[in-house]
Motif scaffolding. Structure first.
Motif, PDB file in Angstrom:
ATOM      1  N   ASN A 273      -3.875  -6.526 -34.597  1.00 47.79           N
ATOM      2  CA  ASN A 273      -3.376  -6.733 -33.247  1.00 47.79           C
ATOM      3  C   ASN A 273      -1.905  -7.144 -33.225  1.00 47.79           C
ATOM      4  OD1 ASN A 273      -4.608  -8.818 -30.452  1.00 47.79           O
ATOM      5  ND2 ASN A 273      -3.090  -7.217 -30.489  1.00 47.79           N
ATOM      6  N   SER A 274      -1.502  -7.975 -34.168  1.00 46.76           N
ATOM      7  CA  SER A 274      -0.112  -8.442 -34.183  1.00 46.76           C
ATOM      8  C   SER A 274       0.865  -7.357 -34.603  1.00 46.76           C
ATOM      9  CB  SER A 274       0.025  -9.653 -35.107  1.00 46.76           C
ATOM     10  OG  SER A 274      -0.161  -9.284 -36.466  1.00 46.76           O
ATOM     11  N   GLY A 275       0.359  -6.196 -35.007  1.00 41.68           N
ATOM     12  CA  GLY A 275       1.233  -5.073 -35.356  1.00 41.68           C
ATOM     13  C   GLY A 275       1.374  -4.041 -34.267  1.00 41.68           C
ATOM     14  N   HIS A 276       0.789  -4.289 -33.090  1.00 39.05           N
ATOM     15  CA  HIS A 276       0.901  -3.308 -32.005  1.00 39.05           C
ATOM     16  C   HIS A 276       2.352  -3.112 -31.556  1.00 39.05           C
ATOM     17  CE1 HIS A 276      -3.290  -3.184 -32.110  1.00 39.05           C
ATOM     18  NE2 HIS A 276      -3.620  -3.790 -30.991  1.00 39.05           N
ATOM     19  N   TYR A 277       3.170  -4.134 -31.749  1.00 44.06           N
ATOM     20  CA  TYR A 277       4.582  -4.022 -31.362  1.00 44.06           C
ATOM     21  C   TYR A 277       5.275  -2.862 -32.062  1.00 44.06           C
ATOM     22  CZ  TYR A 277       6.402  -5.630 -35.834  1.00 44.06           C
ATOM     23  OH  TYR A 277       6.740  -5.698 -37.167  1.00 44.06           O
ATOM     24  N   THR A 278       4.744  -2.429 -33.216  1.00 44.69           N
ATOM     25  CA  THR A 278       5.407  -1.385 -33.999  1.00 44.69           C
ATOM     26  C   THR A 278       5.418  -0.034 -33.295  1.00 44.69           C
ATOM     27  OG1 THR A 278       3.367  -0.804 -35.200  1.00 44.69           O
ATOM     28  CG2 THR A 278       4.763  -2.528 -36.159  1.00 44.69           C
ATOM     29  N   ILE A 279       4.522   0.176 -32.329  1.00 37.98           N
ATOM     30  CA  ILE A 279       4.468   1.487 -31.653  1.00 37.98           C
ATOM     31  C   ILE A 279       5.793   1.773 -30.964  1.00 37.98           C
ATOM     32  CG2 ILE A 279       3.294   2.867 -29.898  1.00 37.98           C
ATOM     33  CD1 ILE A 279       0.772   1.202 -30.432  1.00 37.98           C
ATOM     34  N   GLU A 280       6.272   0.820 -30.179  1.00 36.27           N
ATOM     35  CA  GLU A 280       7.582   0.987 -29.538  1.00 36.27           C
ATOM     36  C   GLU A 280       8.707   0.379 -30.364  1.00 36.27           C
ATOM     37  OE1 GLU A 280       4.721   2.049 -26.756  1.00 36.27           O
ATOM     38  OE2 GLU A 280       4.873   0.004 -27.531  1.00 36.27           O
ATOM     39  N   GLY A 281       8.400  -0.644 -31.158  1.00 45.59           N
ATOM     40  CA  GLY A 281       9.451  -1.437 -31.772  1.00 45.59           C
ATOM     41  C   GLY A 281      10.006  -0.919 -33.075  1.00 45.59           C
ATOM     42  N   CYS A 282       9.245  -0.087 -33.805  1.00 42.19           N
ATOM     43  CA  CYS A 282       9.682   0.341 -35.137  1.00 42.19           C
ATOM     44  C   CYS A 282       9.771   1.864 -35.228  1.00 42.19           C
ATOM     45  CB  CYS A 282       8.714  -0.177 -36.210  1.00 42.19           C
ATOM     46  SG  CYS A 282       8.716  -1.980 -36.367  1.00 42.19           S
ATOM     47  N   ARG A 283      10.459   2.327 -36.239  1.00 43.05           N
ATOM     48  CA  ARG A 283      10.615   3.770 -36.419  1.00 43.05           C
ATOM     49  C   ARG A 283       9.305   4.442 -36.784  1.00 43.05           C
ATOM     50  NH1 ARG A 283      16.557   4.037 -39.504  1.00 43.05           N
ATOM     51  NH2 ARG A 283      17.743   3.330 -37.673  1.00 43.05           N
ATOM     52  N   THR A 284       8.422   3.701 -37.431  1.00 44.80           N
ATOM     53  CA  THR A 284       7.075   4.181 -37.717  1.00 44.80           C
ATOM     54  C   THR A 284       6.097   3.124 -37.229  1.00 44.80           C
ATOM     55  OG1 THR A 284       7.880   5.256 -39.736  1.00 44.80           O
ATOM     56  CG2 THR A 284       5.494   4.988 -39.523  1.00 44.80           C
ATOM     57  N   ALA A 311       2.371  -8.394 -25.593  1.00 47.25           N
ATOM     58  CA  ALA A 311       1.493  -9.352 -24.910  1.00 47.25           C
ATOM     59  C   ALA A 311       0.146  -8.700 -24.644  1.00 47.25           C
ATOM     60  CB  ALA A 311       2.127  -9.816 -23.599  1.00 47.25           C
ATOM     61  N   ASN A 312      -0.925  -9.390 -25.004  1.00 50.24           N
ATOM     62  CA  ASN A 312      -2.285  -8.884 -24.798  1.00 50.24           C
ATOM     63  C   ASN A 312      -2.762  -9.139 -23.376  1.00 50.24           C
ATOM     64  OD1 ASN A 312      -3.036  -7.786 -27.317  1.00 50.24           O
ATOM     65  ND2 ASN A 312      -3.431  -9.821 -28.150  1.00 50.24           N
ATOM     66  N   LEU A 313      -3.571  -8.214 -22.859  1.00 51.41           N
ATOM     67  CA  LEU A 313      -4.300  -8.394 -21.611  1.00 51.41           C
ATOM     68  C   LEU A 313      -5.753  -8.626 -21.982  1.00 51.41           C
ATOM     69  CD1 LEU A 313      -1.704  -6.626 -20.845  1.00 51.41           C
ATOM     70  CD2 LEU A 313      -3.007  -5.977 -18.825  1.00 51.41           C
TER      71      LEU A 313
END
Length: 384
Positions: A273-284, A311-313
């Motif tokens: 869950n704490s890696g979901h930021y990578t979808i928009e935040g990282c190159r991969t 942020a989680n809903l």
């Protein structure tokens, strides 16, 4: 060994939101994802190529999955390592991460011992099989301490700080066997690192700072708001964790930052869950990285594009379970920098993760992510 792309099929035990996002990431690569999950309309059933309805540990279901896949993986720790190993052997497919890694991580005591034996820093711990063990743990580790069920815990369930044997009995319905006691760490921050092992290579993503409420992740802030030395230490410990475990894939390494150093809290042998930021935040993204890793493809670039908050809903703790849909998206999207990921779950339940939002860039990104989350609500489809 590298598997062909396009044209490969990955069999995934588990069809929750992680399976859904794995299938989303696989599609542009021409990779099919078949999921195994007992829920008829599980979140991954929509983007996945196919859905085998069976329990996570069902031998026949897992064998069918193995027969149709080039490689097996899992997005939930409820998978059975023995069933996975037997099905993989029968159909000559690999399982990544390995069943032995899953077996180690499923038991928190075994996990702690494996990490400690590898020289990886963990909180002081002790096995608890009865009341006498727990009393000895209080004498050795102090009170309060963190008591964890060795198996089956998820999103903080099965974990509780306790002050006494009587307190533990009340918290866990009288049961005192099958636990691990840990010193209660007075941490400064909770951190995590998403780490990946491919075919003879490894990669780590930027360190996240995680904000929890009632033991459930609420927000991840990247880069973590701590010193460069602590972030470097966290990355190094995550790399050491990869060395201690077997098999390709993506691992979520949860950490405590305390007194200028880091301790491993727990490990997830899957996207986290704490890696979901990578979808928009990282190159991969962590999900594309997982697809690459289990197929033996070269790993992707983990560089952070710009600072990001996720942020989680989550369902309220006192909500009555009911069929639900999401409302308030137009209000959240008034901020053009907001990205929303809806998991497609048909029922709202207490503490259930239903969606997440991300915001990248800007000094106010945490406030904007919280505002977007607060703009969204869940509506009872029977009464709306």
């Amino acid at each position: 060994m590298m598997t062909r792309v396009p044209g490969s099929t990955i069999g995934v035990v588990g069809g929750g939101q992680l399976g859904r996002m794995l299938a989303d990431a696989a599609s542009p690569l021409g990779v099919d994802v078949i999921v195994l999950d007992p829920t008829p309309d599980c979140p991954a059933s929509q983007p996945a190529t196919d859905h085998i309805r069976a329990d996570f540990d069902d031998p026949d279901g897992v064998r069918e999955l193995a027969a149709r896949a080039d490689v097996l993986t899992y997005e939930i720790e409820l998978a059975d390592p023995d069933v996975l190993a037997d099905a993989a052997e029968a159909h000559e497919v690999a399982v990544h991460p390995s069943p032995e890694t899953l077996r180690t991580i499923q038991d928190k005591l075994v996990q702690n011992r494996a990490l400690a034996d590898a020289g990886i820093p963990v909180p002081a711990f002790r096995a608890v099989g009865d009341a006498a063990d727990l009393r000895a743990a209080f004498e050795e580790l102090g009170a309060p301490l963190m008591l964890k069920r060795r198996t089956g815990g998820y999103d903080g369930s099965g974990n509780a700080p306790v002050d006494s044997v009587d307190d533990a009995r009340a918290e866990f319905d009288g049961a005192l066997g099958g636990f691990v006691a840990e010193e209660l760490v007075d941490f400064e921050r909770e951190l995590s690192v998403i780490a990946a092992r491919g075919d003879a290579e490894t990669a780590t993503f930027p360190v996240a700072e995680n904000l929890h409420e009632a033991e459930i992740l609420r927000e991840s802030v990247v880069p973590a708001r701590t010193s460069p030395a602590v972030r470097e230490d966290a990355t190094g410990v995550a790399a050491d964790v990869l060395d201690a475990l077997d098999g390709r894939g993506v691992f979520g390494v949860e950490l405590f930052a305390v007194d200028g150093r880091v301790l491993v809290n727990e490990i997830a042998p899957r996207p986290h869950n704490s890696g979901h930021y990578t979808i928009e935040g990282c190159r991969t993204s962590q999900f594309e990285q997982c697809i690459r890793a289990v197929l033996g493809l070269p790993l992707g670039d983990t560089t952070l594009r710009e600072p990001t908050v996720m942020a989680n809903l989550i369902g309220d703790p006192d909500v009555d379970p009911h069929p639900a849909t999401i409302a308030g998206v137009p209000a959240a999207f008034r901020d053009a920098g907001v990205a929303l990921h809806w998991y497609g779950k048909r029922q709202l339940r207490p503490h259930r993760k239903m969606a997440h939002v991300t915001v990248s860039g800007g000094d106010d990104r945490l406030a904007r992510a919280r505002a977007a989350r607060d703009a969204v609500s869940f509506t009872d489809t029977h009464h709306s």
